[in-house]
Design a protein around this motif. Structure first.
Motif, PDB file in Angstrom:
ATOM      1  N   LEU A 212       0.836  -1.218   0.000  1.00 49.23           N
ATOM      2  CA  LEU A 212       0.000   0.000   0.000  1.00 49.23           C
ATOM      3  C   LEU A 212       0.865   1.260   0.000  1.00 49.23           C
ATOM      4  O   LEU A 212       0.582   2.241  -0.693  1.00 49.23           O
ATOM      5  N   LEU A 213       1.927   1.202   0.796  1.00 44.67           N
ATOM      6  CA  LEU A 213       2.809   2.378   0.882  1.00 44.67           C
ATOM      7  C   LEU A 213       3.579   2.595  -0.416  1.00 44.67           C
ATOM      8  O   LEU A 213       3.776   3.735  -0.851  1.00 44.67           O
ATOM      9  N   ALA A 214       3.991   1.473  -1.045  1.00 47.11           N
ATOM     10  CA  ALA A 214       4.716   1.589  -2.325  1.00 47.11           C
ATOM     11  C   ALA A 214       3.790   2.207  -3.368  1.00 47.11           C
ATOM     12  O   ALA A 214       4.195   3.079  -4.146  1.00 47.11           O
ATOM     13  N   GLU A 215       2.542   1.775  -3.364  1.00 44.79           N
ATOM     14  CA  GLU A 215       1.567   2.339  -4.306  1.00 44.79           C
ATOM     15  C   GLU A 215       1.397   3.846  -4.076  1.00 44.79           C
ATOM     16  O   GLU A 215       1.347   4.639  -5.018  1.00 44.79           O
ATOM     17  N   PHE A 216       1.352   4.226  -2.798  1.00 44.38           N
ATOM     18  CA  PHE A 216       1.196   5.642  -2.438  1.00 44.38           C
ATOM     19  C   PHE A 216       2.395   6.435  -2.976  1.00 44.38           C
ATOM     20  O   PHE A 216       2.245   7.455  -3.667  1.00 44.38           O
ATOM     21  N   ASP A 217       3.590   5.907  -2.654  1.00 46.35           N
ATOM     22  CA  ASP A 217       4.831   6.573  -3.098  1.00 46.35           C
ATOM     23  C   ASP A 217       4.884   6.703  -4.612  1.00 46.35           C
ATOM     24  O   ASP A 217       5.207   7.772  -5.146  1.00 46.35           O
ATOM     25  N   GLU A 218       4.593   5.589  -5.288  1.00 48.88           N
ATOM     26  CA  GLU A 218       4.666   5.589  -6.759  1.00 48.88           C
ATOM     27  C   GLU A 218       3.660   6.575  -7.352  1.00 48.88           C
ATOM     28  O   GLU A 218       3.949   7.254  -8.336  1.00 48.88           O
ATOM     29  N   THR A 219       2.475   6.655  -6.738  1.00 47.57           N
ATOM     30  CA  THR A 219       1.445   7.574  -7.250  1.00 47.57           C
ATOM     31  C   THR A 219       1.917   9.019  -7.128  1.00 47.57           C
ATOM     32  O   THR A 219       1.776   9.820  -8.062  1.00 47.57           O
ATOM     33  N   VAL A 220       2.510   9.331  -5.984  1.00 52.33           N
ATOM     34  CA  VAL A 220       3.006  10.700  -5.784  1.00 52.33           C
ATOM     35  C   VAL A 220       4.123  10.990  -6.797  1.00 52.33           C
ATOM     36  O   VAL A 220       4.154  12.059  -7.425  1.00 52.33           O
ATOM     37  N   ALA A 221       5.000  10.001  -6.981  1.00 50.21           N
ATOM     38  CA  ALA A 221       6.117  10.208  -7.918  1.00 50.21           C
ATOM     39  C   ALA A 221       5.602  10.361  -9.348  1.00 50.21           C
ATOM     40  O   ALA A 221       6.068  11.221 -10.102  1.00 50.21           O
ATOM     41  N   ARG A 222       4.633   9.538  -9.718  1.00 46.03           N
ATOM     42  CA  ARG A 222       4.117   9.550 -11.095  1.00 46.03           C
ATOM     43  C   ARG A 222       3.386  10.862 -11.408  1.00 46.03           C
ATOM     44  O   ARG A 222       3.607  11.488 -12.442  1.00 46.03           O
TER      45      ARG A 222
END
Ligand SMILES: Cc1ncc(COP(=O)(O)O)c(C=O)c1O
Length: 471
Positions: A212-222
């Motif tokens: 879940l946290l990786a998804e959050f991070d990736e979304t912010v980065a993307r």
């Protein structure tokens, strides 16, 4: 008035039918289906007392969901009724456009004293949707004033419920909520539901949290932090089925938001004012200090429609120091800071602090333990909960945890059986949500769980007879 009183008498079929007919002819119920819109009557509630409500036929029922998670201090509280009466006679209304009243200022100070971190300014609304809407419009205003006109996207999650106004509803992520509705899709980015029960098969809870946290991070980065204004999340997704995220998920999300200057809006419309044993649960239960907390429901225990947002002092200061002192936050409601609502909320706080919070904290372990015993029923996949909120989730089988193979109305079937036995349940597709008034006693919890057990058992019998399920 006389007709209304007669309704409270058990078995007064004539007036019951009259009310039903009026509703079927003229009343639009909330969340109606197209097939019955404007032509539907629902269970008539005649009166209520403590944790009990009485339906139009005189049947007394335990108020399992505390109305809609809101009747926290219980029904028919005389002290609150008197405050409403007295305030109405002293000052029933004043325009918040250019005047103010005493109860709202006193209440703002008391709420600020309970809020975590530097959250110390309160804006009052008419309920939860308008509280979330206010927080979102505030975020837009804040970023406009600070010259960050692109920083407006809102992160939300599957399983979420944040309201029924256009923007707050656009954040909703429960199945079917938006199937036939339009939303402000261009403004919202949805993330996965943080539901440990429905995590991918074979994945540990720790790995699920990391996912879940990786998804959050990736979304912010993307997308880019310079385009994301806010994250909005319930600490426990209430209407999604009492979804309690993995242990340090909320703290880690808070950290990512801080690092990226994304406002963290903790939607405590359900979890505040005692539901989890605290006035606010963000810090006291989950260790997070949001930028904004939204609240409603339990703030007046349902006696008056009131909600609001508590905002960080830092955000106020940023605005006051900006280069745009002329910029107006063009947002306000006719009933902002309503004197009766605020007076009721003050008395409600007195009651919570005067013993009900302590009682709630003491009764929580018993409430959770008794409901957990229902897990021995084969239809029950999981009983989960925190504070005085819990969910009984039914599944076709525990291996697949598949709810969809089950009759979708399983929650409604359990509710129907429980109603006959003296308990109102909140059915949610295949789930039953329980969140009684905080004043519930051990004996009343025993009654509630015994009825629920019988209601589920009868539902299992029905499903077996119909050949829908063979557990
Ligand atoms: C977490 C949450 N936010 C917002 C709302 C909307 O509140 P209201 O129905 O008072 O507008 C609800 C309502 O259930 C809720 O559960």
């Amino acid at each position: 008035m006389a007709a209304m009183r007669r309704l409270n008498l058990p078995g007064d079929a004539a007036s019951r039918e009259d009310v039903t007919a009026k509703a079927e002819r003229h009343l639009i119920q909330p969340w109606p289906l197209a097939g019955s819109i404007g032509a539907e009557a629902r269970t008539l509630i005649g009166e209520a007392d403590g944790i009990y409500i009485t339906d139009g036929s005189g049947m007394r029922l335990i108020d399992g969901p505390a109305g809609m998670w809101c009747t926290n201090v219980g029904h028919r509280n005389k002290a609150i009724a008197e405050v409403m009466h007295d305030q109405a006679l002293q000052l029933s209304y004043n325009t918040p456009w250019y005047t103010m009243n005493e109860p709202s200022a006193v209440l703002a100070e008391r709420i600020a004293a309970h809020a975590p971190g530097d959250l110390d300014h309160v804006f009052f609304t008419t309920g939860g949707s308008s509280a979330v809407e206010s927080a979102l419009r505030f975020m837009q205003f804040y970023n406009n004033v600070r010259g960050r006109k692109d920083k407006k996207l809102i992160l939300s999650r599957g399983g979420a419920y944040h309201g029924s106004t256009y923007l707050s509803a656009s954040l909703n992520g429960r199945p079917r909520d938006l199937d036939w509705m339009d939303g402000a899709d261009a403004l919202v980015v949805k993330l996965s539901t943080p539901d440990p029960f429905r995590r991918p098969a074979g994945m540990s809870i720790e790995a699920f949290e990391d996912f879940l946290l990786a998804e959050f991070d990736e979304t912010v980065a993307r997308i880019g932090a310079d385009r994301i204004g806010a994250f909005v999340g319930e600490p426990v997704q209430a209407s999604g089925g009492v979804i309690i995220p993995p242990k340090s998920y909320l703290r880690r999300v808070r950290e990512i938001c801080r690092q990226n200057d994304i406002l963290y809006v903790s939607d405590e419309v359900v979890t505040a004012f005692g539901r989890l044993g605290h006035i606010f649960a963000s810090q006291d239960e989950f260790g997070i200090d949001p930028d904004i907390i939204t609240f409603a429901k339990g703030v007046t225990s349902g006696y008056f429609p009131l909600g609001g947002m508590v905002v960080s002092a830092r955000l106020m200061e940023d605005l006051r120091r900006s280069n745009h002192p002329e910029a107006m936050f063009g947002h306000g409601l006719t009933y902002s800071s309503h004197p009766i609502g605020c007076a009721v909320a003050l008395k409600n706080l007195d009651l919570l602090e005067g013993g009900i919070l302590d009682h709630a904290r003491k009764i929580v372990p018993y409430f959770q333990a008794q409901l957990k015993t229902l897990e021995d029923l084969p239809l029950v996949g999981e009983v989960r909960g925190v504070g005085l909120m819990a969910c009984v989730e039914c599944v076709a089988d525990r291996e697949s945890r598949n709810a969809l193979q089950l009759d979708k109305a399983v929650g409604a079937r359990i509710d129907a059986h429980c109603h006959e036995l003296g308990l109102l349940v909140r059915p949610l597709i295949n789930m039953c949500v329980m969140s009684p008034p905080l004043i519930i006693t051990r004996e009343q919890i025993d009654d509630m769980v015994a009825i629920l057990r019988e209601g589920i058992s009868r539902t299992m019998d029905d499903l077996r007879k119909e050949g829908v399920w063979q557990g």
